[in-house]
Motif scaffolding. Structure first.
Motif, PDB file in Angstrom:
ATOM      1  N   VAL A  46      36.572  33.769  40.440  1.00 26.97           N
ATOM      2  CA  VAL A  46      37.556  34.236  41.421  1.00 26.97           C
ATOM      3  C   VAL A  46      37.739  33.124  42.451  1.00 26.97           C
ATOM      4  O   VAL A  46      36.761  32.691  43.074  1.00 26.97           O
ATOM      5  CB  VAL A  46      37.114  35.532  42.115  1.00 26.97           C
ATOM      6  CG1 VAL A  46      37.974  35.800  43.358  1.00 26.97           C
ATOM      7  CG2 VAL A  46      37.234  36.714  41.169  1.00 26.97           C
ATOM      8  N   LEU A  47      38.971  32.672  42.598  1.00 24.14           N
ATOM      9  CA  LEU A  47      39.308  31.726  43.665  1.00 24.14           C
ATOM     10  C   LEU A  47      39.753  32.551  44.864  1.00 24.14           C
ATOM     11  O   LEU A  47      40.739  33.292  44.780  1.00 24.14           O
ATOM     12  CB  LEU A  47      40.428  30.780  43.225  1.00 24.14           C
ATOM     13  CG  LEU A  47      40.909  29.804  44.309  1.00 24.14           C
ATOM     14  CD1 LEU A  47      39.816  28.805  44.689  1.00 24.14           C
ATOM     15  CD2 LEU A  47      42.176  29.074  43.867  1.00 24.14           C
ATOM     16  N   SER A  48      39.024  32.438  45.956  1.00 24.90           N
ATOM     17  CA  SER A  48      39.334  33.208  47.158  1.00 24.90           C
ATOM     18  C   SER A  48      39.985  32.312  48.195  1.00 24.90           C
ATOM     19  O   SER A  48      39.399  31.309  48.626  1.00 24.90           O
ATOM     20  CB  SER A  48      38.046  33.819  47.728  1.00 24.90           C
ATOM     21  OG  SER A  48      38.340  34.583  48.873  1.00 24.90           O
ATOM     22  N   LEU A  49      41.208  32.670  48.583  1.00 25.19           N
ATOM     23  CA  LEU A  49      41.969  31.920  49.575  1.00 25.19           C
ATOM     24  C   LEU A  49      42.059  32.742  50.850  1.00 25.19           C
ATOM     25  O   LEU A  49      42.648  33.827  50.864  1.00 25.19           O
ATOM     26  CB  LEU A  49      43.375  31.604  49.051  1.00 25.19           C
ATOM     27  CG  LEU A  49      43.434  30.800  47.748  1.00 25.19           C
ATOM     28  CD1 LEU A  49      44.873  30.688  47.260  1.00 25.19           C
ATOM     29  CD2 LEU A  49      42.835  29.410  47.941  1.00 25.19           C
ATOM     30  N   ALA A 186      45.835  39.757  37.790  1.00 20.90           N
ATOM     31  CA  ALA A 186      44.980  38.601  38.079  1.00 20.90           C
ATOM     32  C   ALA A 186      44.969  38.211  39.545  1.00 20.90           C
ATOM     33  O   ALA A 186      44.323  37.227  39.912  1.00 20.90           O
ATOM     34  CB  ALA A 186      45.425  37.401  37.247  1.00 20.90           C
ATOM     35  N   VAL A 187      45.642  38.965  40.398  1.00 24.81           N
ATOM     36  CA  VAL A 187      45.707  38.615  41.817  1.00 24.81           C
ATOM     37  C   VAL A 187      45.519  39.871  42.657  1.00 24.81           C
ATOM     38  O   VAL A 187      45.958  40.955  42.283  1.00 24.81           O
ATOM     39  CB  VAL A 187      47.040  37.915  42.166  1.00 24.81           C
ATOM     40  CG1 VAL A 187      48.229  38.812  41.871  1.00 24.81           C
ATOM     41  CG2 VAL A 187      47.054  37.458  43.621  1.00 24.81           C
ATOM     42  N   SER A 188      44.865  39.697  43.794  1.00 27.44           N
ATOM     43  CA  SER A 188      44.610  40.825  44.674  1.00 27.44           C
ATOM     44  C   SER A 188      44.568  40.350  46.114  1.00 27.44           C
ATOM     45  O   SER A 188      44.204  39.198  46.392  1.00 27.44           O
ATOM     46  CB  SER A 188      43.275  41.497  44.305  1.00 27.44           C
ATOM     47  OG  SER A 188      43.005  42.576  45.165  1.00 27.44           O
ATOM     48  N   VAL A 199      43.648  36.239  49.710  1.00 28.08           N
ATOM     49  CA  VAL A 199      44.270  36.406  48.395  1.00 28.08           C
ATOM     50  C   VAL A 199      43.263  35.905  47.379  1.00 28.08           C
ATOM     51  O   VAL A 199      42.746  34.778  47.507  1.00 28.08           O
ATOM     52  CB  VAL A 199      45.592  35.618  48.284  1.00 28.08           C
ATOM     53  CG1 VAL A 199      46.117  35.660  46.848  1.00 28.08           C
ATOM     54  CG2 VAL A 199      46.629  36.189  49.250  1.00 28.08           C
ATOM     55  N   ARG A 200      42.943  36.730  46.389  1.00 27.90           N
ATOM     56  CA  ARG A 200      41.942  36.377  45.378  1.00 27.90           C
ATOM     57  C   ARG A 200      42.597  36.336  44.004  1.00 27.90           C
ATOM     58  O   ARG A 200      43.331  37.263  43.634  1.00 27.90           O
ATOM     59  CB  ARG A 200      40.791  37.385  45.414  1.00 27.90           C
ATOM     60  CG  ARG A 200      40.043  37.345  46.736  1.00 27.90           C
ATOM     61  CD  ARG A 200      38.956  38.392  46.826  1.00 27.90           C
ATOM     62  NE  ARG A 200      38.225  38.275  48.093  1.00 27.90           N
ATOM     63  CZ  ARG A 200      37.271  39.107  48.482  1.00 27.90           C
ATOM     64  NH1 ARG A 200      36.908  40.119  47.698  1.00 27.90           N
ATOM     65  NH2 ARG A 200      36.662  38.933  49.645  1.00 27.90           N
TER      66      ARG A 200
END
Length: 233
Positions: A46-49, A186-188, A199-200
């Motif tokens: 998970v890439l967490s922005l 795929a995005v949350s 945004v993950r």
């Protein structure tokens, strides 16, 4: 006679308590992946922005000074910054996979400040998540850079000069529109009581978009949230 009945009742309570405990332990065992905390053994990232203005406003409200908030919130303006790249299981996630964690070279830390604008954040992400990737420090942070480069931030959020009220689904759709191949699965978006937090995005080990059910269960449930404007200049 009364003593016998009381004893029987006590034994019944003990039996029920033990049974409940066994059920709870069994449930916990099912929830924990059998590979738990084995470096390199995971299913996806998970890439967490993180929306930096939200972080900075929350830090100011809590009266936090110094450390990450000082560096991130009083320097150049930031919009979305990388919180981390987190190894995940299909259910749950590993953390702190090596104790003590291998020492992180200061040159690596300096090289990441454009994406993760606080040394404390970088060290913490390495200790908690990077050690679970199966990569050494340099390769883990190179992977973070590649993952971030694969994501385009929607243009409407790059120079936000005024507070914006948004629906979480609106932010998801903006990222989907800006990133061909990205889907709702795929995005949350996450939030606190009033503000958009992060945004993950789920990525495979080779950094391709992929669906993940776990992400949706942790998403923001509010109808609308605020995106504070970008700070500094």
């Amino acid at each position: 006679m009364f003593y016998f009945r009381l004893n029987s009742f006590s034994r019944l309570l003990i039996s029920l308590t033990l049974a409940a405990g066994l059920v709870s332990l069994a449930g916990g065992a099912r929830a924990q992946d059998k590979r738990q905390n084995a470096p390199g053994e995971f299913d996806f990232y998970v890439l967490s922005l993180s929306w930096s203005p939200s972080f900075c406003e929350e830090a100011a409200e809590r009266g936090r000074s110094g450390g990450r908030s000082n560096i991130q919130c009083e320097g150049r303006p930031y919009s979305f910054v990388v919180h981390g790249l987190w190894p995940q299981y299909e259910s749950g996630f590993p953390e702190y996979c090596q104790r003590p964690s291998p020492r992180l070279n200061r040159n690596i830390v300096s090289s990441m400040l454009d994406l993760m604008p606080a040394p404390g954040l970088i060290f913490n992400e390495w200790d908690k998540h990077g050690t679970c990737s199966g990569l050494d420090g340099r390769n883990y942070f190179e992977t973070i850079r590649k993952a971030r480069a694969a994501i385009k931030i929607p243009p409407e959020y790059l120079e936000l000069s005024q507070a914006k009220t948004v629906a979480p689904g609106e932010v998801e759709e903006a990222f989907i529109k800006a990133n061909p191949g990205l889907s709702n699965a795929a995005v949350s978006v996450t939030c606190n009581r009033t503000r958009l937090s992060e945004v993950r995005i789920c990525l495979s080990k080779d950094l391709q978009f992929r669906a993940c059910e776990e992400l949706e269960r942790r998403s923001c449930r509010r109808d609308q949230v605020t995106m504070p404007p970008i700070r500094g200049g």
